[in-house]
Scaffold this motif. Sequence first.
Motif, PDB file in Angstrom:
ATOM      1  N   SER A  16      -8.134  -6.738   4.239  1.00  0.00           N
ATOM      2  CA  SER A  16      -8.331  -5.301   4.012  1.00  0.00           C
ATOM      3  C   SER A  16      -7.294  -4.768   3.028  1.00  0.00           C
ATOM      4  N   ASP A  17      -6.055  -5.275   3.074  1.00  0.00           N
ATOM      5  CA  ASP A  17      -5.040  -4.870   2.097  1.00  0.00           C
ATOM      6  C   ASP A  17      -5.447  -5.280   0.690  1.00  0.00           C
ATOM      7  N   VAL A  18      -5.944  -6.496   0.552  1.00  0.00           N
ATOM      8  CA  VAL A  18      -6.381  -6.985  -0.756  1.00  0.00           C
ATOM      9  C   VAL A  18      -7.569  -6.168  -1.244  1.00  0.00           C
ATOM     10  N   ASP A  19      -8.510  -5.869  -0.357  1.00  0.00           N
ATOM     11  CA  ASP A  19      -9.673  -5.064  -0.743  1.00  0.00           C
ATOM     12  C   ASP A  19      -9.243  -3.688  -1.257  1.00  0.00           C
ATOM     13  N   ARG A  20      -8.292  -3.066  -0.561  1.00  0.00           N
ATOM     14  CA  ARG A  20      -7.807  -1.745  -0.997  1.00  0.00           C
ATOM     15  C   ARG A  20      -7.123  -1.841  -2.355  1.00  0.00           C
ATOM     16  N   GLU A  21      -6.317  -2.878  -2.532  1.00  0.00           N
ATOM     17  CA  GLU A  21      -5.597  -3.026  -3.794  1.00  0.00           C
ATOM     18  C   GLU A  21      -6.560  -3.300  -4.955  1.00  0.00           C
ATOM     19  N   ILE A  22      -7.590  -4.096  -4.720  1.00  0.00           N
ATOM     20  CA  ILE A  22      -8.579  -4.369  -5.769  1.00  0.00           C
ATOM     21  C   ILE A  22      -9.358  -3.101  -6.095  1.00  0.00           C
ATOM     22  N   ALA A  23      -9.694  -2.306  -5.089  1.00  0.00           N
ATOM     23  CA  ALA A  23     -10.390  -1.046  -5.338  1.00  0.00           C
ATOM     24  C   ALA A  23      -9.526  -0.124  -6.194  1.00  0.00           C
ATOM     25  N   ALA A  24      -8.217  -0.114  -5.934  1.00  0.00           N
ATOM     26  CA  ALA A  24      -7.303   0.715  -6.734  1.00  0.00           C
ATOM     27  C   ALA A  24      -7.238   0.206  -8.176  1.00  0.00           C
ATOM     28  N   LEU A  25      -7.340  -1.098  -8.368  1.00  0.00           N
ATOM     29  CA  LEU A  25      -7.324  -1.648  -9.720  1.00  0.00           C
ATOM     30  C   LEU A  25      -8.507  -1.135 -10.538  1.00  0.00           C
ATOM     31  N   GLY A  26      -9.641  -0.963  -9.885  1.00  0.00           N
ATOM     32  CA  GLY A  26     -10.841  -0.512 -10.570  1.00  0.00           C
ATOM     33  C   GLY A  26     -10.691   0.856 -11.221  1.00  0.00           C
ATOM     34  N   ALA A  27      -9.771   1.668 -10.716  1.00  0.00           N
ATOM     35  CA  ALA A  27      -9.568   3.005 -11.262  1.00  0.00           C
ATOM     36  C   ALA A  27      -8.600   3.013 -12.447  1.00  0.00           C
ATOM     37  N   LEU A  28      -7.945   1.894 -12.724  1.00  0.00           N
ATOM     38  CA  LEU A  28      -6.947   1.839 -13.797  1.00  0.00           C
ATOM     39  C   LEU A  28      -7.582   1.576 -15.154  1.00  0.00           C
ATOM     40  N   ASP A  29      -6.967   2.131 -16.197  1.00  0.00           N
ATOM     41  CA  ASP A  29      -7.409   1.821 -17.556  1.00  0.00           C
ATOM     42  C   ASP A  29      -6.711   0.540 -18.011  1.00  0.00           C
ATOM     43  N   LEU A  30      -6.944   0.144 -19.260  1.00  0.00           N
ATOM     44  CA  LEU A  30      -6.385  -1.110 -19.765  1.00  0.00           C
ATOM     45  C   LEU A  30      -4.859  -1.125 -19.691  1.00  0.00           C
ATOM     46  N   ALA A  31      -4.212  -0.042 -20.087  1.00  0.00           N
ATOM     47  CA  ALA A  31      -2.746   0.023 -20.038  1.00  0.00           C
ATOM     48  C   ALA A  31      -2.245  -0.082 -18.592  1.00  0.00           C
ATOM     49  N   GLY A  32      -2.940   0.573 -17.676  1.00  0.00           N
ATOM     50  CA  GLY A  32      -2.563   0.510 -16.268  1.00  0.00           C
ATOM     51  C   GLY A  32      -2.710  -0.892 -15.700  1.00  0.00           C
ATOM     52  N   LEU A  33      -3.785  -1.599 -16.095  1.00  0.00           N
ATOM     53  CA  LEU A  33      -3.976  -2.977 -15.629  1.00  0.00           C
ATOM     54  C   LEU A  33      -2.891  -3.895 -16.188  1.00  0.00           C
ATOM     55  N   ARG A  34      -2.542  -3.700 -17.454  1.00  0.00           N
ATOM     56  CA  ARG A  34      -1.464  -4.518 -18.036  1.00  0.00           C
ATOM     57  C   ARG A  34      -0.153  -4.276 -17.311  1.00  0.00           C
ATOM     58  N   SER A  35       0.125  -3.027 -16.972  1.00  0.00           N
ATOM     59  CA  SER A  35       1.348  -2.701 -16.229  1.00  0.00           C
ATOM     60  C   SER A  35       1.326  -3.349 -14.840  1.00  0.00           C
ATOM     61  N   ARG A  36       0.189  -3.254 -14.150  1.00  0.00           N
ATOM     62  CA  ARG A  36       0.073  -3.851 -12.816  1.00  0.00           C
ATOM     63  C   ARG A  36       0.209  -5.374 -12.899  1.00  0.00           C
TER      64      ARG A  36
END
Length: 178
Positions: A16-36
């Motif tokens: 469930s923690d991984v699912d929440r974190e992956i869902a949060a990734l979906g809201a990030l733009d390219l710069a946000g994904l690179r930072s994460r």
Amino acid sequence: MPTSAAAGSALAHAESDVDREIAALGALDLAGLRSRWRQRLRSAPPPQFSRTLLLRLLAYRLQAKALGDLDRDTARLLERLARERLRRRATEARGRRSKAAPPIPPPPSPGLRPGTLLVREHAGQMHTVTVQADGFAWQGRTFTSLSEVARTITGTRWNGPRFFGLRDKPAVSSGGGQ
């Protein structure tokens, strides 16, 4: 049995923690994904990767870290398949027609994992065997070996792994002799 229940609860919590974190990734733009990527993997993300590819790879890495990655044999097989595909592409790019590459055989199985389903048609009937930690289940009965299952299905002695297609078939001679 509390240990097993606790392990199951911990696994469900990790999922469930991984699912929440992956869902949060979906809201990030390219710069946000690179930072994460830099935060979670402690390395720079490949600059040529698109947002979609970064999202997928980062999600995979998070799942693998939390729930376990591929076993060594599977990872080696995938690497071998990738190398073969690159070799074929390079040959095609040079404009040469290559002979069809021989299929890459699967690695020898060290053993069947519990939960694996083995399916075989015999005498017009489909037979499904489930691999269990303590044997093999077929039609509500548990057997200690695949050969016992094959013998029960066919009524004759069989090598169980061969009957279920887990071993190569014997070479057939061309019959040119005596």
